[in-house]
Design a protein around this motif. Sequence first.
Motif, mmCIF file in Angstrom:
data_model
loop_
_atom_site.group_PDB
_atom_site.id
_atom_site.type_symbol
_atom_site.label_atom_id
_atom_site.label_comp_id
_atom_site.label_asym_id
_atom_site.label_seq_id
_atom_site.Cartn_x
_atom_site.Cartn_y
_atom_site.Cartn_z
ATOM 1 N N UNK A 97 -23.026 -13.629 5.331
ATOM 2 C CA UNK A 97 -22.117 -12.607 6.056
ATOM 3 C C UNK A 97 -21.606 -13.282 7.364
ATOM 4 N N UNK A 98 -22.226 -14.200 8.033
ATOM 5 C CA UNK A 98 -21.879 -14.760 9.345
ATOM 6 C C UNK A 98 -20.789 -15.608 8.776
ATOM 7 N N UNK A 99 -21.101 -16.465 7.738
ATOM 8 C CA UNK A 99 -19.634 -17.340 7.370
ATOM 9 C C UNK A 99 -18.761 -16.629 7.014
ATOM 10 N N UNK A 100 -18.556 -15.590 6.266
ATOM 11 C CA UNK A 100 -17.604 -14.649 5.707
ATOM 12 C C UNK A 100 -16.638 -14.190 7.195
ATOM 13 N N UNK A 101 -17.520 -13.547 8.210
ATOM 14 C CA UNK A 101 -17.029 -13.204 9.303
ATOM 15 C C UNK A 101 -16.398 -14.208 10.001
ATOM 16 N N UNK A 102 -16.864 -15.477 10.079
ATOM 17 C CA UNK A 102 -16.085 -16.727 10.863
ATOM 18 C C UNK A 102 -14.939 -16.937 10.135
ATOM 19 N N UNK A 103 -14.953 -16.833 8.681
ATOM 20 C CA UNK A 103 -13.938 -17.202 7.983
ATOM 21 C C UNK A 103 -12.654 -16.251 8.262
ATOM 22 N N UNK A 104 -12.854 -15.048 8.372
ATOM 23 C CA UNK A 104 -12.008 -13.914 8.887
ATOM 24 C C UNK A 104 -11.441 -14.043 10.045
ATOM 25 N N UNK A 105 -12.252 -14.556 11.229
ATOM 26 C CA UNK A 105 -11.873 -14.753 12.476
ATOM 27 C C UNK A 105 -10.807 -15.993 12.596
ATOM 28 N N UNK A 119 -16.119 -6.947 13.296
ATOM 29 C CA UNK A 119 -16.968 -5.739 13.008
ATOM 30 C C UNK A 119 -18.284 -6.240 12.172
ATOM 31 N N UNK A 120 -18.006 -6.991 11.163
ATOM 32 C CA UNK A 120 -19.393 -7.424 10.478
ATOM 33 C C UNK A 120 -20.186 -8.477 11.047
ATOM 34 N N UNK A 121 -19.613 -9.132 11.949
ATOM 35 C CA UNK A 121 -20.328 -10.155 12.851
ATOM 36 C C UNK A 121 -21.035 -9.354 13.804
ATOM 37 N N UNK A 122 -20.777 -8.582 14.528
ATOM 38 C CA UNK A 122 -21.511 -7.635 15.593
ATOM 39 C C UNK A 122 -22.348 -6.777 14.691
ATOM 40 N N UNK A 123 -22.280 -6.645 13.387
ATOM 41 C CA UNK A 123 -23.362 -5.865 12.985
ATOM 42 C C UNK A 123 -24.281 -6.623 12.326
ATOM 43 N N UNK A 160 -23.440 -4.645 3.749
ATOM 44 C CA UNK A 160 -22.696 -5.547 4.332
ATOM 45 C C UNK A 160 -22.005 -6.587 3.671
ATOM 46 N N UNK A 161 -22.562 -7.130 2.556
ATOM 47 C CA UNK A 161 -22.278 -8.175 1.745
ATOM 48 C C UNK A 161 -21.004 -7.478 0.930
ATOM 49 N N UNK A 162 -20.835 -6.182 0.940
ATOM 50 C CA UNK A 162 -19.531 -5.773 -0.038
ATOM 51 C C UNK A 162 -18.369 -6.039 1.048
ATOM 52 N N UNK A 163 -18.399 -5.568 2.424
ATOM 53 C CA UNK A 163 -17.606 -5.892 3.292
ATOM 54 C C UNK A 163 -17.227 -7.562 3.343
ATOM 55 N N UNK A 164 -18.387 -8.174 3.427
ATOM 56 C CA UNK A 164 -18.042 -9.585 3.616
ATOM 57 C C UNK A 164 -17.413 -10.392 2.664
ATOM 58 N N UNK A 165 -17.663 -9.964 1.413
ATOM 59 C CA UNK A 165 -16.871 -10.522 0.208
ATOM 60 C C UNK A 165 -15.537 -9.870 0.161
ATOM 61 N N UNK A 166 -15.144 -8.871 0.944
ATOM 62 C CA UNK A 166 -13.799 -8.442 0.780
ATOM 63 C C UNK A 166 -12.947 -9.272 1.627
ATOM 64 N N UNK A 167 -13.226 -10.183 2.483
ATOM 65 C CA UNK A 167 -12.514 -11.147 3.236
ATOM 66 C C UNK A 167 -11.979 -12.184 2.477
ATOM 67 N N UNK A 168 -12.875 -12.998 1.589
ATOM 68 C CA UNK A 168 -12.161 -14.087 1.014
ATOM 69 C C UNK A 168 -11.238 -13.291 -0.240
ATOM 70 N N UNK A 169 -11.729 -12.135 -0.871
ATOM 71 C CA UNK A 169 -10.776 -11.716 -1.822
ATOM 72 C C UNK A 169 -9.333 -11.377 -1.116
ATOM 73 N N UNK A 170 -9.459 -10.683 0.092
ATOM 74 C CA UNK A 170 -8.112 -10.468 0.798
ATOM 75 C C UNK A 170 -7.276 -11.604 1.168
ATOM 76 N N UNK A 171 -8.203 -12.640 1.549
ATOM 77 C CA UNK A 171 -7.550 -13.987 1.900
ATOM 78 C C UNK A 171 -6.771 -14.443 0.655
ATOM 79 N N UNK A 172 -7.428 -14.449 -0.503
ATOM 80 C CA UNK A 172 -6.841 -14.896 -1.537
ATOM 81 C C UNK A 172 -5.409 -14.294 -2.116
ATOM 82 N N UNK A 173 -5.778 -12.912 -1.748
ATOM 83 C CA UNK A 173 -4.541 -11.922 -1.970
ATOM 84 C C UNK A 173 -3.524 -12.213 -1.212
ATOM 85 N N UNK A 174 -3.403 -12.619 0.064
ATOM 86 C CA UNK A 174 -2.554 -12.924 1.078
ATOM 87 C C UNK A 174 -1.332 -14.125 0.427
#
Length: 707
Positions: A7-15, A152-156, A279-293
Amino acid sequence: MTPEIIIIAMSVLAILTAMFYTYRVVTIKVGGVNDTTPQTVKLKEIAAAIADGAMAFLVREYKVISLFIAFMAVMIFLLLDNPKTEFSEGLHTAIAFVVGAAISCLSGFIGMKIATAGNVRTAQAAKTSMSKAFRVAFDSGAVMGFGLIGLAILGLIALYMIFTGLHATVPTHILMEALAGYGLGGSSVALFGRVGGGIYTKAADVGADLVGKVEKGIPEDDPRNPATIADNVGDNVGDIAGMGADLFGSAAEATCAALVIGATSAALAGDSSALLYPVLISAFGIPASLITTFFARIKENGSVEKALKLQLWISTFIVAAMMYFVTDYFMINEFEIDGLVITKWNVYTSLLLGLFGGMLIGWITEIYTSHTYKPVREVVDSCETGAATNIIYGLALGYKSSVIPVVILVITIVVSSVIAGMYGIAIAAIGMISTIAVGLTIDAYGPVSDNAGGIAEMAELGKEVRDRTDTLDAAGNTTAAVGKGFAIGSAALTSLALFAAFITRARAEDESLRNIELLDPFVFGGLLFGAMLPFVFSAMTMKSVGKAALDMVVEVRRQFKEIPGLMEGTGKPDYKKCVDISTAAALREMIAPGVLVLASPIVMGYLFGVKSLAGMLAGALVSGVVLAISSANSGGAWDNAKKYIEKLGKKGSDQHKAAVVGDTVGDPFKDTSGPAINILIKLMAITSLVFAEFFVLHGGVLTKLFK
């Protein structure tokens, strides 16, 4: 690898992704190195005025919000603190509340900053090609999308690790209840952001339209109109900071609800990987969204709307595929909550119901708000007989448009509840907004494109540039309506999940609350009272827009009358005065609706007890969802009916004038009252959850008099 590390890794990826897109936008130079041409100078001046106005409002709004945060934090501590227990739930809930509010404010600030930098760069890129302008606007929106969910998920997860690390002996469900303060903080900021931002933007928009378009007959964003800068500032205030805080609240609240409900299961509470699944659902939404862009591209004459909608569909299918493996690996095979045996595939099915249910609601929203389809074309035809029939048709469209989304929500709720209980409903809510990074990117893209069109008009960049920005903006209007559909649907599921968590928490303190009868007079009375609240709230916010717009109309008329040569284009309007009027009105008028939403559950719970409060929450949810859908879709339909008439080349005709009136009426429907109802139903539910123990122990003061 532990779920916490993932979760931390995914949030850092998003940032990091947000930082990358920020770099792509801000490194674009406005004009050449030594470009001092009048056109470039004007571009910079207009962009600076919009940026200054937006940030000035945000700073003043956050000062007011900070006072509220301090007051609420103290109240949470005093009402929930129990000196007889070793663990201070009041202190930890207050800490989580402050952190949630602070991150929500920070996300809004970042989104606003980059949006007001991207608008002028989008306008400049439109001088070259539409595809380049699209990319700049999209990149600007991506900063908000990825930055917000990352923070959001990093704070949580940080709060989760701190609470569980320091208090390993405290029951997990108590810690998760304290963590619910995080969602309350985020949603509290969202309330003021949505209401204050909505009042600001619509006061400016309505004031500018009534005098500029209707009375003076000048184009939208005409530099002669004194309210045009305030109008462009409002696009950022309402649709960037407001929408971001709204979806931040949904993500935080739905996750907290799932954590609270999940922690009541001994199997989930004892397995951190399974407990953190929401929390993992939101976390894995990050790489999915990144691929989509990577697929966010358009050809010069390609469909912008299709490219944006494709983002939502691609991200949805990628999340569905990813979460199959995540569910199989992290979720335990079987667990029990409140007597119901739930398998991990029941949980995954609930996730899919929310994920694809959101897409269907978005699709239905598009059908009822896009001028490509029959419903809006009927509104267009109604304009031929005047503004009255236009408004009648628009209202009818909004009411009718609520049917299918409500049916979808009912199916999602019933099936999720049958197979996975209230935990399944919470998972479905998270699933609906699991692609929040893409959704927010597209939402933020809209006001950036809209601002770019305004800047192009005011800087006199030419018809070709304005046509390109109008094409980008038109697509943004449709996807914004789809985004509102997502937000309303997720708000309904989130509110129900929070309601379930509230009842679960209350039952833990008082077993008599296991059976709450609908015909109990205190329950039914609460139900009726709650059903009334969204209407009172809408009335307050609409009237606020009307009062603020009246001030704006008076000022714009005064300037046209008193400033020599303003209508001829030789006089200079006082933009700053109009910005000040919108700012003062928004800050003044957002207080009363905010107090209504936050005080209602506390007063009801304290005076009448948990049963009446449960009825109030159910009533507000049921009426609020339908009212929010109909309001947002009526407003969107009126807006796009006007745009379609303009597209037909009938600007200035009687039909167009009738459509302008409808659009003006619809502005507070779609951008103030409608979207803010989302927050009303969520915020009342999360407030009830946070104060559940207090209501059980000390509530029902007046009810006891009848016994």
